[in-house]
Design a protein around this motif. Structure first.
Motif, mmCIF file in Angstrom:
data_model
loop_
_atom_site.group_PDB
_atom_site.id
_atom_site.type_symbol
_atom_site.label_atom_id
_atom_site.label_comp_id
_atom_site.label_asym_id
_atom_site.label_seq_id
_atom_site.Cartn_x
_atom_site.Cartn_y
_atom_site.Cartn_z
ATOM 1 N N PHE A 104 0.842 -1.197 0.000
ATOM 2 C CA PHE A 104 0.000 0.000 0.000
ATOM 3 C C PHE A 104 0.877 1.245 0.000
ATOM 4 O O PHE A 104 1.968 1.249 0.552
ATOM 5 N N GLN A 105 0.374 2.286 -0.629
ATOM 6 C CA GLN A 105 0.931 3.620 -0.458
ATOM 7 C C GLN A 105 -0.205 4.498 0.054
ATOM 8 O O GLN A 105 -1.257 4.583 -0.568
ATOM 9 N N LEU A 106 0.025 5.130 1.197
ATOM 10 C CA LEU A 106 -0.993 5.977 1.814
ATOM 11 C C LEU A 106 -0.386 7.338 2.123
ATOM 12 O O LEU A 106 0.632 7.431 2.809
ATOM 13 N N ASN A 107 -1.005 8.392 1.574
ATOM 14 C CA ASN A 107 -0.575 9.771 1.830
ATOM 15 C C ASN A 107 0.928 9.943 1.591
ATOM 16 O O ASN A 107 1.635 10.557 2.393
ATOM 17 N N LYS A 108 1.383 9.419 0.483
ATOM 18 C CA LYS A 108 2.801 9.492 0.145
ATOM 19 C C LYS A 108 3.056 10.689 -0.778
ATOM 20 O O LYS A 108 2.450 10.794 -1.848
ATOM 21 N N ALA A 137 -3.065 3.842 -2.813
ATOM 22 C CA ALA A 137 -2.706 3.025 -3.975
ATOM 23 C C ALA A 137 -2.390 1.617 -3.501
ATOM 24 O O ALA A 137 -1.745 1.423 -2.471
ATOM 25 N N THR A 138 -2.840 0.642 -4.268
ATOM 26 C CA THR A 138 -2.587 -0.737 -3.893
ATOM 27 C C THR A 138 -2.658 -1.645 -5.106
ATOM 28 O O THR A 138 -3.232 -1.294 -6.132
ATOM 29 N N MET A 139 -2.060 -2.824 -4.950
ATOM 30 C CA MET A 139 -2.218 -3.918 -5.909
ATOM 31 C C MET A 139 -2.877 -5.116 -5.221
ATOM 32 O O MET A 139 -2.976 -6.192 -5.811
ATOM 33 N N ARG A 140 -3.304 -4.945 -3.987
ATOM 34 C CA ARG A 140 -3.927 -6.053 -3.265
ATOM 35 C C ARG A 140 -5.436 -6.055 -3.492
ATOM 36 O O ARG A 140 -6.125 -5.092 -3.167
ATOM 37 N N GLY A 141 -5.910 -7.116 -4.056
ATOM 38 C CA GLY A 141 -7.346 -7.229 -4.281
ATOM 39 C C GLY A 141 -7.807 -6.462 -5.501
ATOM 40 O O GLY A 141 -8.656 -6.922 -6.252
ATOM 41 N N ILE A 146 -5.444 6.639 -6.116
ATOM 42 C CA ILE A 146 -5.978 7.999 -6.143
ATOM 43 C C ILE A 146 -4.809 8.953 -5.929
ATOM 44 O O ILE A 146 -4.089 8.849 -4.926
ATOM 45 N N ILE A 147 -4.631 9.872 -6.867
ATOM 46 C CA ILE A 147 -3.546 10.845 -6.794
ATOM 47 C C ILE A 147 -4.135 12.235 -6.609
ATOM 48 O O ILE A 147 -5.039 12.639 -7.337
ATOM 49 N N GLU A 148 -3.616 12.969 -5.617
ATOM 50 C CA GLU A 148 -4.037 14.355 -5.398
ATOM 51 C C GLU A 148 -3.101 15.294 -6.159
ATOM 52 O O GLU A 148 -1.880 15.135 -6.121
ATOM 53 N N LEU A 149 -3.679 16.260 -6.854
ATOM 54 C CA LEU A 149 -2.896 17.224 -7.621
ATOM 55 C C LEU A 149 -2.672 18.501 -6.827
ATOM 56 O O LEU A 149 -3.361 18.768 -5.835
ATOM 57 N N LYS A 307 -8.223 -0.432 4.163
ATOM 58 C CA LYS A 307 -7.535 0.593 4.956
ATOM 59 C C LYS A 307 -6.028 0.361 5.029
ATOM 60 O O LYS A 307 -5.292 1.208 5.532
ATOM 61 N N GLY A 308 -5.582 -0.791 4.581
ATOM 62 C CA GLY A 308 -4.148 -1.042 4.579
ATOM 63 C C GLY A 308 -3.584 -1.464 5.922
ATOM 64 O O GLY A 308 -2.371 -1.585 6.072
ATOM 65 N N ASN A 309 -4.447 -1.708 6.924
ATOM 66 C CA ASN A 309 -3.971 -2.099 8.260
ATOM 67 C C ASN A 309 -3.766 -3.607 8.299
ATOM 68 O O ASN A 309 -4.440 -4.338 9.019
ATOM 69 N N SER A 310 -2.791 -4.077 7.549
ATOM 70 C CA SER A 310 -2.695 -5.500 7.291
ATOM 71 C C SER A 310 -1.353 -6.083 7.705
ATOM 72 O O SER A 310 -0.370 -5.372 7.882
ATOM 73 N N VAL A 311 -1.337 -7.408 7.845
ATOM 74 C CA VAL A 311 -0.073 -8.108 8.000
ATOM 75 C C VAL A 311 0.610 -8.153 6.637
ATOM 76 O O VAL A 311 -0.016 -7.998 5.595
ATOM 77 N N THR A 312 1.910 -8.379 6.659
ATOM 78 C CA THR A 312 2.661 -8.589 5.427
ATOM 79 C C THR A 312 3.252 -9.988 5.451
ATOM 80 O O THR A 312 3.396 -10.604 6.512
ATOM 81 N N LEU A 313 3.583 -10.484 4.273
ATOM 82 C CA LEU A 313 4.137 -11.823 4.148
ATOM 83 C C LEU A 313 5.472 -11.770 3.431
ATOM 84 O O LEU A 313 5.592 -11.142 2.369
ATOM 85 N N ASP A 314 6.465 -12.423 4.001
ATOM 86 C CA ASP A 314 7.732 -12.646 3.311
ATOM 87 C C ASP A 314 7.763 -14.107 2.892
ATOM 88 O O ASP A 314 7.770 -15.008 3.743
#
Length: 505
Positions: A104-108, A137-141, A146-149, A307-314
């Motif tokens: 996820f990218q949030l408020n980047k 922004a995500t590729m999950r699911g 969404i980009i703010e200008l 919301k992106g409040n997720s675990v990650t997997l390696d």
């Protein structure tokens, strides 16, 4: 029939009109539809759009998008209902540089440009605005962003750029759609501007491509969808509302590429299937209720986005195969997936992609401190297996946890079948030598072992002497010919083919 009035096209129908079955007709849905496609025939080749006379100002909001770390894509300035609010563009997650399947990218903060009025005949009138923030922004699911200008909605409207409305309901299949985007691949450089294609909306599917897992992607078969079209709006032909965001296609992919990069597959309960010449797009209705007074609010109670409040997997992505020990006993591969990001998690391994979204059959709560690695095997049945994980910070599962609807996912294919496709060999004769190049056909032909020699001194069936080449290019001097090149091909899982013999003369 088509009626043109003041340069505009309308479709008229009557109670006595029957629907034509030819795929080269525009579906007649109801009376007096305004045709934003201007008579363009469904499934015809895409065409370049002009706007020198303002004839396509209603699509001026469709833009060329290039942000730092991302790809050159297409995006759309959307109507959020508040002229004083920030201007937002929707596109694909991969256009912003998101590549990991659960990233996820949030408020980047970002840099780059979004260029409007991007038509072939308005090169001197293009309107460029800086990208400011990747809000989500995500590729999950889903593959969405969404980009703010660095501008407000009102400022863009004053510049003649009218935002496009997002549909609030999913467009059912068999409805006519338009796709508008600016491809960069497969078109001449001087024609890399906004193009339009027309076709019909088709069915909805869960999809996998390479290591990505996507839900509810809508298929269409519009023509000429090429690289750079990512993020293009899918538009309801009769309302001009954006109903989807285009993200991938199978067009142009090798017949041997299945569920691979540029070759997505559809998933059902019984099969994994690649549809030829098919494009996929995600509905935009999930953005509904995520804009409050014109401002994107991911944490708004009405917003159902991940919301992106997720675990990650390696874990190690890729196909896998069972290994035989000295006694011939098969040992099946395991996930060896490390869970991070939350104190606790639940998981399951399943053969169903959709099952990840159902809490049923998830494990009990597990501590990431005590058991950080999921070591379950992939099973013994050939085919795709899915690892679904949800996380939280409380020792008991609750609503504060990551929702199964937005589970962290991984997939692997258990494959013990050797490849049977012959590797392509390209021979280019020269004056003094012959240049030979082995070609890959991933994932079926992903690795080679080779050996070479004189026809009377080499046996391709003998396993001795094979090596993994550093290059797949070979030069044979004329005086050394004839030669034999022996090749063993391996698929992505490591299954090896029987030897192939190539005579170089």
């Amino acid at each position: 029939m088509l009626l043109r009035k003041n340069g505009r096209f309308f479709i008229l129908s009557s109670l006595f009109t029957t629907t034509l079955l030819s795929p080269l007709t525009t579906t007649i849905a109801s009376i007096n539809h305004y045709d934003w496609g201007e008579g363009l025939v469904n499934f015809s080749d895409s065409t370049l759009l002009n706007n020198q006379q303002g004839e396509h100002n209603h699509w001026r909001a469709i833009a060329r998008v290039s942000v730092s770390g991302g790809m050159t894509c297409t995006g759309t300035f959307i109507d959020t209902g508040n002229d004083s609010g920030p201007a937002y563009v929707i596109t694909n997650g991969h256009c912003t540089g998101v590549w990991n399947e659960n990233e996820f990218q949030l408020n980047k903060e970002t840099s780059g440009s979004v260029i409007f009025n991007y038509f072939i005949d308005t090169k001197e009138q293009q309107q460029s605005y800086p990208a400011k923030t990747i809000k989500w922004a995500t590729m999950r699911g889903h593959d969405l962003a969404i980009i703010e200008l660095s501008a407000t909605v009102g400022e863009l409207k004053q510049a003649g750029i009218t935002p496009m409305k997002l549909a609030t309901e999913v467009l059912p299949e068999n409805n006519d759609i338009l796709i508008i985007g600016a491809p960069t691949d497969g078109v001449p450089y001087d024609q890399s501007y906004m193009r339009i294609a027309a076709c019909t909306q088709e069915s909805t599917h869960d999809v996998i491509e390479a290591h990505w897992n996507w839900f509810s992607a809508q298929r269409n078969k519009c023509h000429d969808i090429k690289g750079g079209s990512s993020g293009s709006p899918v538009i309801n032909r009769y309302t001009n509302e954006v109903v989807g965001v285009l993200n991938t296609t199978t067009a142009g992919s090798s017949e041997y590429a299945v569920c691979f990069n540029g070759a997505p597959c559809e998933l059902t309960e019984s099969r994994v299937e690649k549809q030829e010449d098919s494009n996929y797009a995600f509905p935009v209705t999930q953005f509904k209720n995520c804009f409050v007074n014109g401002v994107f609010e991911l944490n708004a109670s009405s917003c159902t986005l991940d919301k992106g409040n997720s675990v990650t997997l390696d874990y190690r992505y890729g196909d896998a195969k069972p290994e035989l020990d000295d006694q011939g006993i098969a040992h099946y591969p395991s996930w060896e997936a490390t869970v991070k990001g939350h104190d606790y998690y639940r998981y399951k391994v399943t053969s169903s992609h959709a099952a990840c979204q159902d809490l049923y059959d998830y494990s009990g709560v597990i501590s990431t401190t005590l058991q950080p690695v999921i070591q379950d095997t992939l099973g013994i049945q050939e085919g795709y297996r899915f690892l679904c994980v949800i996380g939280g910070d409380s020792p008991e599962y609750s609503e504060s946890w990551q929702s199964p609807q937005h589970a962290t996912m991984a997939h692997k294919k258990l494959d013990s079948t050797p490849p049977t496709v012959k590797p392509p060999l390209h021979i280019s004769p020269g004056n003094d030598s012959v240049f030979v190049q082995l070609g890959y056909l991933p994932p079926e032909v992903s690795l080679f072992k080779v050996k070479q020699g004189k026809p009377d001194s080499i046996d391709c069936e003998n396993p001795e002497g094979y090596r993994i080449p550093f290059w797949t290019n070979f030069f044979f001097k004329r005086e050394e010919l004839p030669q034999v090149l022996c090749v063993i091909a391996a698929d992505q899982a490591g299954n090896e083919s029987t030897p192939w013999r190539f005579d170089i003369k």
